[in-house]
Structure formats: C-alpha cells, structure tokens
Motif scaffolding. Structure first.
Motif, short mmCIF file in Angstrom:
data_model
loop_
_atom_site.label_atom_id
_atom_site.label_comp_id
_atom_site.label_asym_id
_atom_site.label_seq_id
_atom_site.Cartn_x
_atom_site.Cartn_y
_atom_site.Cartn_z
N ASN A 4 0.85 -1.23 0.06
CA ASN A 4 -0.05 -0.05 0.11
C ASN A 4 0.89 1.21 -0.12
O ASN A 4 1.63 1.55 0.96
CB ASN A 4 -0.81 -0.04 1.33
N THR A 6 0.14 4.35 -0.12
CA THR A 6 -0.13 5.65 0.92
C THR A 6 -1.20 5.00 2.16
O THR A 6 -2.40 4.90 2.05
CB THR A 6 -1.16 6.34 -0.17
N GLU A 8 -2.99 4.46 5.34
CA GLU A 8 -4.00 5.32 5.77
C GLU A 8 -3.55 5.88 7.23
O GLU A 8 -3.88 7.07 7.52
CB GLU A 8 -5.17 4.25 5.93
N HIS A 9 -2.87 4.94 7.87
CA HIS A 9 -2.33 5.64 9.24
C HIS A 9 -0.75 5.42 9.41
O HIS A 9 -0.39 5.65 10.60
CB HIS A 9 -3.05 4.54 10.33
N ASN A 25 -2.37 8.35 13.57
CA ASN A 25 -4.06 8.10 13.83
C ASN A 25 -4.25 8.89 15.19
O ASN A 25 -4.99 8.20 16.17
CB ASN A 25 -4.30 6.50 14.06
N GLN A 35 -4.99 -3.37 9.64
CA GLN A 35 -4.31 -3.08 8.49
C GLN A 35 -3.19 -2.27 8.65
O GLN A 35 -1.91 -2.29 7.97
CB GLN A 35 -5.37 -2.07 7.84
N ASP A 39 0.73 -2.75 6.86
CA ASP A 39 1.40 -1.65 6.56
C ASP A 39 2.63 -1.59 7.03
O ASP A 39 3.69 -1.37 6.36
CB ASP A 39 0.53 -0.34 6.61
#
Length: 262
Positions: A4, A6, A8-9, A25, A35, A39
């Motif tokens: 991934n 980018t 998310e956190h 976050n 997730q 990541d």
C-alpha cells in the motif's frame, strides 16, 4: 510484494537516506489496527530492501507514540471470533518479525506514551530516544491477555527479570527516567529539542556506510534470532488461547467501558 503506497495510518517521509515512518492516527492516539500491522510490516520490508535507505525511524504523530492495539476495531468486526483471531494474529506475527528481521539501523523516537504492542515492538529497535514525559505501559494482565511482541524474551534481557516481571505481570508504567536508568533508551529529550537536536543528529546517521552498520549489527547479535522466533510463536499461541477465555473477554469489556466514559 504488493505494498500500500499510501497507508491510511502511516506517514512515510524520506530525508536523504533517512526514512521516517510516523504512526498517524491521532484521533485514536495512534492506535494500530490490523491494516496498520500489515502496512508497518510492508514498509519495514521495503525499507530494508531499498538501497536508498540507511536508517529507518519510527515515531508517532502528536502527543502519543501509540496507544497500542486498536481493540475497538477488533471487537466490532462482524467476522466469527476464530476468523478474527486468525487474521489478527497472522498480521501481528508478520509485523513483529519485520521488526526483528530488519538488517539496517532501526531507530525508535518515542515522542509520547508507548502502550502494549507499540511498547514491546519499540524494544526491538536498535536505538531508542525518548521524550522526557513519555512512558512505556504493557497492561497485558489487566486485559486478561499475555505478553506479545517478543517481550517475554526481550524484556528480561534488557531490564532484568524482576523489572520485566513488574512490567509484564503487574502492569507497571515505566517512565522515561526509569527507562533511561534501566538502559532501555539511549537518551531523553525535551519535546522542543526534537527539531533542534534530535532530528539533525539522526539525519547524520544516514551518512554512515550501510554495509558497516549491517555487519556490526550481525556481530552484536543484540537478541538471538532463534529465541525471537520462538518467543513470537509461543506468545501468539498463548494470546490466541487467552482471547477465547471468559476472563479476557470480561477484562476487555471492562476496559472498553472505562474508556468510553473518559
């Protein structure tokens, strides 16, 4: 490996040959969900293979390094409990292994409280720097759970059996000053010193020959790899059993109730 780009956190930044991963976050005090486990494992692996990276730094956004496992995300999942546990523990196992398998310089900048899995995996870094009001807190028995992140092996080795037992069995909150006293962290900093003193220093670490760093890490063998593998496996097996006990479920529900009233 698909990664991934980018997360998310996670905030990924590159400064010369220093890469910084910021757990980002803040709404949940940088809690880590499944997730984010995946990541983090991906980003550690990618950085280890990237010739443009000499030093990898982990830190947190805002006032927290990380509040640890996002228990609320696990509890609200609509998957059967066995499936939830299998997925969660698989992601956790892979993330922990990515920490202790990292061959380059891995630096933890503990900018605030590091709780649970965030605190245990931080101990797998080569060097830790800590903000002077931060702390480590591993409340596993308070949650009816057990040690994770290889802490059943690393904590006694780093801080001695008695202090490790106080941390892992009695939910002791280790202040930054105590962490420095027990040689868990290399140096303490005031928050305002991060930009003026700490980050410029870490940038200079990126100028060191990466081959020399890797060779010296191998010679030092700070932790025995086989023992880390064994600890990770045994802890996850024990954790899977603990999650399915009434004792743990009640402790977690009590924790969630108290948290919702804060």
């Amino acid at each position: 490996m698909a990664v991934n780009s980018t997360p998310e956190h996670l905030l990924i930044e590159q400064f010369g040959t220093m890469r910084r991963i910021t757990i980002n976050n803040p709404r949940k005090k940088n809690a880590i969900n499944q997730q984010a486990y995946r990541d983090l494992a991906d980003q550690l692996t990618v950085a280890d293979r990237d010739d443009g990276v000499t030093v990898l730094v982990l830190t947190g956004a805002g006032d927290f390094y990380s509040s640890g496992n996002d228990i609320s995300a696990l509890m609200v999942s609509d998957q059967p409990v066995e499936q939830r546990l299998e997925s969660s523990h698989g992601a956790l196992a892979r993330m922990v292994k990515a920490f202790y398998s990292f061959s380059k310089l891995l630096v933890g900048v503990i900018n605030g409280p590091a709780i649970g899995i965030a605190g245990t995996t931080a101990m797998l870094c080569d060097v830790l720097y800590m903000e002077e009001t931060a702390y480590f807190y591993t409340p596993f028995t308070a949650l009816g759970l057990c040690a994770e992140g290889c802490s059943s092996y690393t904590f006694p080795k780093l801080m001695g059996a008695s202090k490790a037992s106080e941390m892992l069995l009695l939910n002791h909150r280790m202040s930054a000053q105590e962490a420095f006293q027990f040689n868990v962290v290399a140096e303490l900093f005031k928050r305002e010193e991060f930009e003026t003193k700490l980050w410029p220093r870490i940038l200079r670490y990126g100028e060191l020959p990466v081959g020399s760093i890797k060779a010296t890490k191998e010679l030092m063998k700070r932790f025995d790899l086989d023992k880390l593998e064994e600890a990770n496996k045994r802890e996850l097996e024990a954790l899977a059993k603990r999650w399915q006990t009434e004792e743990a479920m009640q402790a977690v529900m009590n924790f969630m109730t108290r948290k919702s009233k804060m």
